[in-house]
Scaffold this active site. Structure first.
Site, PDB file in Angstrom:
ATOM      1  N   ASP A   1       0.842  -1.189   0.000  1.00  0.00           N
ATOM      2  CA  ASP A   1       0.000   0.000   0.000  1.00  0.00           C
ATOM      3  C   ASP A   1       0.885   1.251   0.000  1.00  0.00           C
ATOM      4  O   ASP A   1       2.046   1.202   0.411  1.00  0.00           O
ATOM      5  CB  ASP A   1      -0.887   0.024   1.256  1.00  0.00           C
TER       6      ASP A   1
HETATM    7  N1  URA Z   1      -1.099  -5.993   3.859  1.00  0.00           N
HETATM    8  C1  URA Z   1      -1.638  -4.758   3.844  1.00  0.00           C
HETATM    9  O1  URA Z   1      -2.683  -4.537   4.402  1.00  0.00           O
HETATM   10  N2  URA Z   1      -0.986  -3.790   3.181  1.00  0.00           N
HETATM   11  C2  URA Z   1       0.208  -3.986   2.558  1.00  0.00           C
HETATM   12  O2  URA Z   1       0.772  -3.047   1.992  1.00  0.00           O
HETATM   13  C3  URA Z   1       0.751  -5.271   2.596  1.00  0.00           C
HETATM   14  C4  URA Z   1       0.082  -6.261   3.248  1.00  0.00           C
END
Ligand code: URA
Length: 248
Positions: free
Chosen positions: A110
């Protein structure tokens, strides 16, 4: 734009840059005749070589040369994509000497997630490390907005969390790192569903306020890489990514 694979550097610098040993340890290895470049034993640490040369250190090959594999310590605010209209991408922020055609991030973090982002031009390898059937683990450190029932969550992570939309996840490992107001947990998962870790903790009533990926398979994020810094991954390190985790 220069290609890192063809850039000439001192051999001791190339080897030390892979985190295998310090520069002075590498110099000692070279003196002992443990470094071989393109079939020739090197005795002078000042010898220039390229990342695309075949380099053996104590019998171990240093790089895969056909494709490029990069470890980036992803900062916040950068998107895991190859191009984006609004935000900088993980490929945009690579230093010029690591940039080459066709690089893409193997998997998505993310925008606000930090840590180990693997960037490559090897589609098959990326597919393998992302496929749940290959069991390549991803390890995260998560800070939570509030405490959760650790024992209950640990059991549920192990059995396979059922997300809010009914998705049943594969078995995952939960370890408590720090209890308290905003507790910290280590989570090891084998798949990468959308916002997976955040959604797993939401099932236990807590929001993830900070998330960092600290390892892919058996390869930890190099902690000498500052936020936003990147380096090549060596052939040995690449192998350690696909080593099976005995705990699953
Ligand atoms: N899980 C998440 O919620 N976000 C990420 O970036 C990676 C794994």
């Amino acid at each position: 734009m220069g290609n890192i694979m063809d850039k000439k550097e001192r051999i001791d610098k190339i080897i030390a840059s892979q985190g295998l040993a310090t520069r002075s340890e590498v110099k000692a290895m070279i003196k002992r005749g443990e470094v071989v470049v393109n079939g020739v034993v090197i005795k002078d640490s000042g010898t220039k070589a390229c990342y695309s040369d075949e380099i053996f250190v104590d019998g171990q090959k240093l790089f895969q040369t056909k494709y490029t594999y990069i470890m980036l310590n992803k900062p916040e605010g950068v998107v895991s994509a190859t191009d984006d209209k609004r935000y900088k991408t993980v490929v945009d922020i690579l230093p010029d000497d690591l940039k080459r055609k066709n690089l893409f991030p193997a998997g998505r973090l993310d925008k606000d997630t930090i840590g180990f982002c693997l960037i490559t031009d090897d589609g098959e390898f990326a597919h393998d490390i992302l496929s749940p059937s290959k069991h390549v683990t991803k390890t995260y450190i998560a800070r939570l907005s509030k405490s959760i029932d650790y024992e209950q969550a640990k059991k549920s992570f192990h059995e396979g969390v059922i997300l809010g939309d009914g998705t049943v996840l594969l078995s995952a490992i939960l370890e408590q790192i720090e209890d308290g107001g905003t507790p910290i947990y280590k989570v090891i998962v084998k798949e990468g569903k959308y916002h997976q870790v955040k959604r797993m903790f939401l099932r236990f009533g807590a929001e993830v306020t900070e998330l960092k990926r600290i390892a892919i398979g058996g390869l930890p994020l190099d902690d000498s890489l500052k936020s936003g810094e990147a380096r090549l991954i060596s052939a040995d390190e690449l192998k350690s990514i696909v080593e099976n985790d005995e705990r699953f």
